[in-house]
Design a protein around this motif. Structure first.
Motif, PDB file in Angstrom:
ATOM      1  N   GLY A 175       0.794  -1.221   0.000  1.00 32.03           N
ATOM      2  CA  GLY A 175       0.000   0.000   0.000  1.00 32.03           C
ATOM      3  C   GLY A 175       0.826   1.270   0.000  1.00 32.03           C
ATOM      4  O   GLY A 175       0.285   2.368  -0.070  1.00 32.03           O
ATOM      5  N   ILE A 176       2.150   1.132   0.069  1.00 31.48           N
ATOM      6  CA  ILE A 176       3.009   2.301   0.176  1.00 31.48           C
ATOM      7  C   ILE A 176       3.225   2.911  -1.209  1.00 31.48           C
ATOM      8  O   ILE A 176       3.529   2.231  -2.175  1.00 31.48           O
ATOM      9  CB  ILE A 176       4.372   1.905   0.788  1.00 31.48           C
ATOM     10  N   MET A 177       3.064   4.235  -1.267  1.00 31.45           N
ATOM     11  CA  MET A 177       3.356   4.984  -2.481  1.00 31.45           C
ATOM     12  C   MET A 177       4.618   5.793  -2.225  1.00 31.45           C
ATOM     13  O   MET A 177       4.764   6.401  -1.163  1.00 31.45           O
ATOM     14  CB  MET A 177       2.193   5.921  -2.845  1.00 31.45           C
ATOM     15  N   ILE A 178       5.497   5.821  -3.185  1.00 34.06           N
ATOM     16  CA  ILE A 178       6.779   6.484  -2.954  1.00 34.06           C
ATOM     17  C   ILE A 178       7.350   6.972  -4.278  1.00 34.06           C
ATOM     18  O   ILE A 178       7.160   6.345  -5.325  1.00 34.06           O
ATOM     19  CB  ILE A 178       7.762   5.506  -2.259  1.00 34.06           C
ATOM     20  N   SER A 179       8.004   8.110  -4.232  1.00 31.73           N
ATOM     21  CA  SER A 179       8.646   8.631  -5.430  1.00 31.73           C
ATOM     22  C   SER A 179      10.075   8.097  -5.517  1.00 31.73           C
ATOM     23  O   SER A 179      10.603   7.540  -4.548  1.00 31.73           O
ATOM     24  CB  SER A 179       8.676  10.160  -5.404  1.00 31.73           C
ATOM     25  N   ARG A 180      10.687   8.296  -6.673  1.00 33.49           N
ATOM     26  CA  ARG A 180      12.051   7.806  -6.901  1.00 33.49           C
ATOM     27  C   ARG A 180      13.026   8.427  -5.913  1.00 33.49           C
ATOM     28  O   ARG A 180      13.863   7.740  -5.311  1.00 33.49           O
ATOM     29  CB  ARG A 180      12.473   8.122  -8.337  1.00 33.49           C
ATOM     30  N   SER A 181      12.933   9.709  -5.715  1.00 36.43           N
ATOM     31  CA  SER A 181      13.881  10.389  -4.830  1.00 36.43           C
ATOM     32  C   SER A 181      13.669   9.959  -3.379  1.00 36.43           C
ATOM     33  O   SER A 181      14.632   9.807  -2.622  1.00 36.43           O
ATOM     34  CB  SER A 181      13.765  11.902  -4.967  1.00 36.43           C
TER      35      SER A 181
ATOM     36  N   ASP B  16      -0.831  13.867  -2.261  1.00 40.49           N
ATOM     37  CA  ASP B  16      -2.222  14.078  -2.643  1.00 40.49           C
ATOM     38  C   ASP B  16      -2.757  12.732  -3.106  1.00 40.49           C
ATOM     39  O   ASP B  16      -2.390  12.232  -4.164  1.00 40.49           O
ATOM     40  CB  ASP B  16      -2.282  15.111  -3.764  1.00 40.49           C
ATOM     41  N   HIS B  17      -3.618  12.134  -2.313  1.00 41.14           N
ATOM     42  CA  HIS B  17      -4.075  10.788  -2.627  1.00 41.14           C
ATOM     43  C   HIS B  17      -5.009  10.753  -3.828  1.00 41.14           C
ATOM     44  O   HIS B  17      -5.273   9.702  -4.398  1.00 41.14           O
ATOM     45  CB  HIS B  17      -4.755  10.158  -1.412  1.00 41.14           C
TER      46      HIS B  17
ATOM     47  N   SER C 262       5.935  17.755  -2.176  1.00 43.51           N
ATOM     48  CA  SER C 262       7.295  18.202  -1.964  1.00 43.51           C
ATOM     49  C   SER C 262       8.240  17.625  -2.999  1.00 43.51           C
ATOM     50  O   SER C 262       9.425  17.878  -2.943  1.00 43.51           O
ATOM     51  CB  SER C 262       7.751  17.774  -0.558  1.00 43.51           C
ATOM     52  N   SER C 263       7.807  16.789  -3.929  1.00 42.78           N
ATOM     53  CA  SER C 263       8.710  16.196  -4.904  1.00 42.78           C
ATOM     54  C   SER C 263       8.070  16.311  -6.277  1.00 42.78           C
ATOM     55  O   SER C 263       6.868  16.114  -6.437  1.00 42.78           O
ATOM     56  CB  SER C 263       8.951  14.718  -4.565  1.00 42.78           C
ATOM     57  N   PRO C 264       8.917  16.627  -7.286  1.00 45.11           N
ATOM     58  CA  PRO C 264       8.349  16.737  -8.634  1.00 45.11           C
ATOM     59  C   PRO C 264       7.987  15.378  -9.210  1.00 45.11           C
ATOM     60  O   PRO C 264       7.344  15.296 -10.258  1.00 45.11           O
ATOM     61  CB  PRO C 264       9.490  17.390  -9.435  1.00 45.11           C
ATOM     62  N   GLU C 265       8.468  14.282  -8.583  1.00 41.82           N
ATOM     63  CA  GLU C 265       8.214  12.966  -9.135  1.00 41.82           C
ATOM     64  C   GLU C 265       6.865  12.454  -8.645  1.00 41.82           C
ATOM     65  O   GLU C 265       6.440  12.694  -7.534  1.00 41.82           O
ATOM     66  CB  GLU C 265       9.309  12.014  -8.707  1.00 41.82           C
ATOM     67  N   CYS C 266       6.276  11.675  -9.516  1.00 37.70           N
ATOM     68  CA  CYS C 266       4.983  11.127  -9.176  1.00 37.70           C
ATOM     69  C   CYS C 266       5.181   9.851  -8.375  1.00 37.70           C
ATOM     70  O   CYS C 266       5.872   8.938  -8.836  1.00 37.70           O
ATOM     71  CB  CYS C 266       4.197  10.850 -10.453  1.00 37.70           C
ATOM     72  N   PRO C 267       4.610   9.724  -7.186  1.00 34.41           N
ATOM     73  CA  PRO C 267       4.791   8.505  -6.405  1.00 34.41           C
ATOM     74  C   PRO C 267       4.198   7.301  -7.108  1.00 34.41           C
ATOM     75  O   PRO C 267       3.193   7.398  -7.817  1.00 34.41           O
ATOM     76  CB  PRO C 267       4.023   8.798  -5.103  1.00 34.41           C
TER      77      PRO C 267
ATOM     78  N   VAL D 178       6.745  -1.289  -7.546  1.00 36.61           N
ATOM     79  CA  VAL D 178       7.052  -0.772  -8.887  1.00 36.61           C
ATOM     80  C   VAL D 178       8.263   0.142  -8.833  1.00 36.61           C
ATOM     81  O   VAL D 178       9.174   0.057  -9.672  1.00 36.61           O
ATOM     82  CB  VAL D 178       5.838  -0.022  -9.465  1.00 36.61           C
ATOM     83  N   ALA D 179       8.273   1.019  -7.833  1.00 40.55           N
ATOM     84  CA  ALA D 179       9.393   1.951  -7.687  1.00 40.55           C
ATOM     85  C   ALA D 179      10.696   1.202  -7.444  1.00 40.55           C
ATOM     86  O   ALA D 179      11.749   1.549  -7.997  1.00 40.55           O
ATOM     87  CB  ALA D 179       9.107   2.913  -6.533  1.00 40.55           C
TER      88      ALA D 179
END
Lengths: 163, 235
Positions: A90-96, B5-6, B13-18, B23-24
């Protein structure tokens, strides 16, 4: 014989242990050599990728633990666990954010995440493959979730792990 | 902690889309790959080990090993010595290696590579007894080889580090010669099923001598230990 795609994946696995490319390459090379010894000796290897990963993991533990570059981390097992991997799914995370957390994780946690995310194994399968108690895996997953939730916004820390 | 923002999945705070963590992770981990040279080296190693013809930009050593191995099978050991000496790559001192050449080649390549890399020492020591006291995590006690002592009288002991030979625990001892060049001596518990039939000093045999990647290597067994000495050729 391992194809190019398999070699890349083994290297990526070794890199989850070693911050240095050369060390990861050494681990991969050593793992492949042991596998090829089995092949040339006509000994059957059920799952060559799992076999080589196991050699890589064991060699890492043997070499870098002895060199005291591998910090043994103690932890307390929880008495109650969420028995599914949905605690991570369920965790969403950006690359950075992921990069910021990844460098702070120890090798055991990276090993679990690699098996879950890249190789697609379930928690139970991971416990069997890594020869760890299921409770230990679940405890680590629980702590990983907490770490992802609390650390992903922090700036990356240049922490050298492994070699 | 960054706010997400769900509804849109975008981080404030980050330009990247979570993305979903798995997957990440896959994208992040798969971005680190072997480069062309590294991939070629691993493919060539497998091809050589499995007896295939090497292709691409293969180190001359693998070709040398493959051709020498084929010649050795068809000649008596003394004749093999003459051919190998003429070729300048393999030199045998009255010892045959039927069936073990691949293992010796793997050991030689591995340790030559280790010598070239010269990773940092785990311990700096000029006294051999100090090293013996340090290496407590291997299941043997490193020994000062009489072959190394006799052949390298001007060598200075620098220290050692843990390493492995074909996946088995080993030690690397490092020396410096009279002109400042490094040589390394590797030791591990000898198992014939792992390392093949290696000459034994204890039986009065002479070390196996090979040349790999511009280095001279000597392989022998002494007091139950496989020993490999890697050094640059004499000037």
């Amino acid at each position: 014989m391992l194809n190019e795609s398999e070699l890349h994946q083994l290297f990526q696995y070794a890199r989850s242990f070693c911050s240095q490319r050369a060390d990861a390459l050494d681990l991969v090379q050593g793992g492949i050599e042991v596998y090829l010894q089995k092949v040339t000796a006509n000994k059957k290897v059920e799952n060559k990728m799992a076999f080589v990963r196991k050699i890589i993991r064991n060699r890492f533990i043997d070499l870098y633990r002895r060199e005291q570059r591998f910090e043994h981390e103690s932890y307390q097992e929880l008495s109650v666990y969420d028995m599914s991997v949905s605690t991570l799914e369920g965790i969403m995370i950006s690359r950075s954010e992921l990069e910021a957390v990844w460098v702070q994780l120890n090798e055991f946690d990276r090993d679990i995440l690699f098996h879950w995310a890249v190789l697609g194994y379930s928690t139970k399968e991971i416990a069997e493959l890594l020869a760890m108690p299921l409770g230990s895996i679940l405890s680590r997953i629980h702590r990983l979730r907490q770490q992802f939730a609390s650390d992903k916004s922090k700036p990356p820390v240049n922490k050298e792990q492994g070699a | 902690m960054s706010k997400i923002d769900h509804d849109t999945g975008a981080s404030s705070s980050s330009p990247e889309c979570p993305q979903a963590l798995d997957v990440a992770l896959r994208e992040y981990l798969s971005s680190d790959t072997l480069n062309t040279d590294e991939l070629a080296e691993l493919m060539s190693m497998q091809q050589f080990r499995l007896g295939s013809e090497p292709h691409g930009d293969v180190a001359a050593t693998s070709r040398s090993f493959e051709s020498k191995r084929r010649r050795r099978w068809s000649l008596v050991a003394a004749c093999c010595f003459v051919c190998m000496a003429a070729l300048g790559s393999w030199r045998y001192v009255g010892y045959g290696l039927e069936g073990e050449s691949n293992t010796v080649a793997l050991i030689a390549n591995e340790l030559a590579s280790n010598h070239i890399k010269l990773k940092p020492l785990d311990i700096e020591a000029a006294q051999f007894s100090t090293l013996q006291g340090f290496f407590t995590l291997v299941d043997f006690v490193p020994r000062a080889s009489r072959f190394v002592i006799e052949q390298g009288m001007s060598n200075t002991l620098l220290g050692g580090r843990y390493c492995s030979i074909q996946g088995n625990s080993a030690t690397q001892l490092r020396y410096r010669d009279a002109v400042g060049r490094a040589s390394t001596v590797y030791q591990a518990v000898y198992h014939s099923d792992l390392y093949g039939d290696i000459p034994s000093l204890d039986r009065g045999e002479l070390p196996l001598e090979v040349s790999v990647k511009g280095l001279d290597l000597y392989l022998w067994v002494e007091k139950g230990l496989l020993m490999v000495w890697v050094r640059p050729p004499p000037q």
